[in-house]
Design a protein around this motif. Structure first.
Motif, PDB file in Angstrom:
ATOM      1  N   GLY A 133       0.777  -1.222   0.000  1.00  0.00           N
ATOM      2  CA  GLY A 133       0.000   0.000   0.000  1.00  0.00           C
ATOM      3  C   GLY A 133       0.815   1.282   0.000  1.00  0.00           C
ATOM      4  O   GLY A 133       2.059   1.269   0.040  1.00  0.00           O
ATOM      5  N   GLU A 134       0.091   2.407  -0.033  1.00  0.00           N
ATOM      6  CA  GLU A 134       0.732   3.727  -0.132  1.00  0.00           C
ATOM      7  C   GLU A 134       1.591   4.026   1.095  1.00  0.00           C
ATOM      8  O   GLU A 134       2.624   4.690   0.982  1.00  0.00           O
ATOM      9  CB  GLU A 134      -0.330   4.808  -0.311  1.00  0.00           C
ATOM     10  N   GLY A 135       1.149   3.574   2.268  1.00  0.00           N
ATOM     11  CA  GLY A 135       1.956   3.800   3.469  1.00  0.00           C
ATOM     12  C   GLY A 135       3.308   3.135   3.369  1.00  0.00           C
ATOM     13  O   GLY A 135       4.329   3.697   3.796  1.00  0.00           O
ATOM     14  N   SER A 136       3.345   1.943   2.802  1.00  0.00           N
ATOM     15  CA  SER A 136       4.608   1.232   2.613  1.00  0.00           C
ATOM     16  C   SER A 136       5.523   1.989   1.651  1.00  0.00           C
ATOM     17  O   SER A 136       6.737   2.089   1.871  1.00  0.00           O
ATOM     18  CB  SER A 136       4.347  -0.177   2.082  1.00  0.00           C
ATOM     19  N   VAL A 137       4.923   2.518   0.588  1.00  0.00           N
ATOM     20  CA  VAL A 137       5.714   3.285  -0.385  1.00  0.00           C
ATOM     21  C   VAL A 137       6.290   4.528   0.272  1.00  0.00           C
ATOM     22  O   VAL A 137       7.483   4.842   0.104  1.00  0.00           O
ATOM     23  CB  VAL A 137       4.851   3.660  -1.604  1.00  0.00           C
ATOM     24  N   PHE A 138       5.473   5.242   1.046  1.00  0.00           N
ATOM     25  CA  PHE A 138       5.954   6.450   1.716  1.00  0.00           C
ATOM     26  C   PHE A 138       7.086   6.103   2.683  1.00  0.00           C
ATOM     27  O   PHE A 138       8.120   6.800   2.728  1.00  0.00           O
ATOM     28  CB  PHE A 138       4.815   7.132   2.476  1.00  0.00           C
ATOM     29  N   ALA A 139       6.918   5.028   3.445  1.00  0.00           N
ATOM     30  CA  ALA A 139       7.940   4.636   4.413  1.00  0.00           C
ATOM     31  C   ALA A 139       9.250   4.269   3.719  1.00  0.00           C
ATOM     32  O   ALA A 139      10.344   4.654   4.167  1.00  0.00           O
ATOM     33  CB  ALA A 139       7.443   3.458   5.252  1.00  0.00           C
ATOM     34  N   ALA A 140       9.161   3.529   2.628  1.00  0.00           N
ATOM     35  CA  ALA A 140      10.367   3.130   1.896  1.00  0.00           C
ATOM     36  C   ALA A 140      11.092   4.346   1.332  1.00  0.00           C
ATOM     37  O   ALA A 140      12.327   4.454   1.431  1.00  0.00           O
ATOM     38  CB  ALA A 140       9.998   2.161   0.775  1.00  0.00           C
TER      39      ALA A 140
END
Length: 245
Positions: A133-140
């Motif tokens: 999800g988008e949260g994972s992308v932001f965190a990465a």
């Protein structure tokens, strides 16, 4: 392959050695008849035959993975755009594909931390592969950008140890806690090397047939799931033995 076809092929694997020793020429119809007779007389052979097929298929997958790992080893282990933790000069490299929102990745943290504490020869390469999800992308993207401020390792462990999902708000809160300049972090998240790292992770995962996180690569081994420290150490020792030969 349908189950019926698998059963026929599986039985054929057991029948063919018998056919090869027969004195008469074996026509296709006769082979089919022999297969049917064998199945009817010995139904238990189906379990054994299907097990043979599955074992061969698994071995084929292992061989294919090893060949791809060998072809991509330089990029997997020596990509200058991938974070390296533990001992940068270690004699055994472990590559981990992970996602900050993956519960199994978080579960694997004690094993990874324990391994690098117990074995000073470990070189740990991280492949940010945000698939949840988008949260994972932001965190990465934030973690990769944190390299510009020298905070990748501290930020990485903090994100792995957080409660709840990694989303923009929670990621930035942890970034502040570890001492990152948030304005600079946001700017650095747009750097081309951040996108390049993630795109490379996606491409490598596709080539290797990786379907989930965490996935570890040690030598020619592709190891999915949250494995225990002793399993990782055994694989590390095996890689060392191969290197010594």
């Amino acid at each position: 392959m349908t189950l019926i076809k698998r059963i026929f092929v599986a039985a054929l694997l057991l029948v063919l050695p018998l056919a090869a020793t027969a004195q008469e020429a074996m026509t296709e119809d006769r082979v089919r008849e022999l297969v049917r007779e064998t199945i009817l007389a010995n139904p238990e052979i189906l379990v054994e035959a299907i097990a043979i097929l599955e074992e061969r298929a698994a071995q084929d997958r292992v061989t294919a993975s090893a060949d791809i790992i060998a072809a991509q080893r330089q990029l997997l282990e020596r990509d200058s755009n991938a974070p390296v933790l533990a001992n940068p000069d270690g004699d055994v490299t472990i590559v981990e594909f992970f996602d900050y929102n993956c519960p199994y990745c978080r579960r694997a943290v004690p094993a990874v931390e324990g391994l690098i504490e117990a074995d000073p020869g470990i070189r740990l390469v991280y492949r940010e592969w945000p698939i949840l999800g988008e949260g994972s992308v932001f965190a990465a993207r934030a973690a990769l950008a944190a390299r510009q401020q020298g905070f990748y390792e501290e930020f990485h462990w903090a994100l792995m140890g957080m409660n709840g999902r990694a989303e923009e708000r929670s990621v930035l809160r942890i970034a502040e806690e570890v001492g990152l300049d948030i304005d600079r972090l946001r700017a650095d998240m747009e750097a081309p090397e951040v996108a390049e790292h993630i795109e490379t992770s996606i491409r490598l995962a596709d080539l290797l047939g990786i379907t989930g996180t965490p996935t570890f690569i040690l030598g020619d081994n592709l190891v999915p799931g949250a494995v225990e420290q002793d399993v990782l150490q055994r694989l590390v020792d095996e890689v060392r033995e191969e290197q010594a030969q």
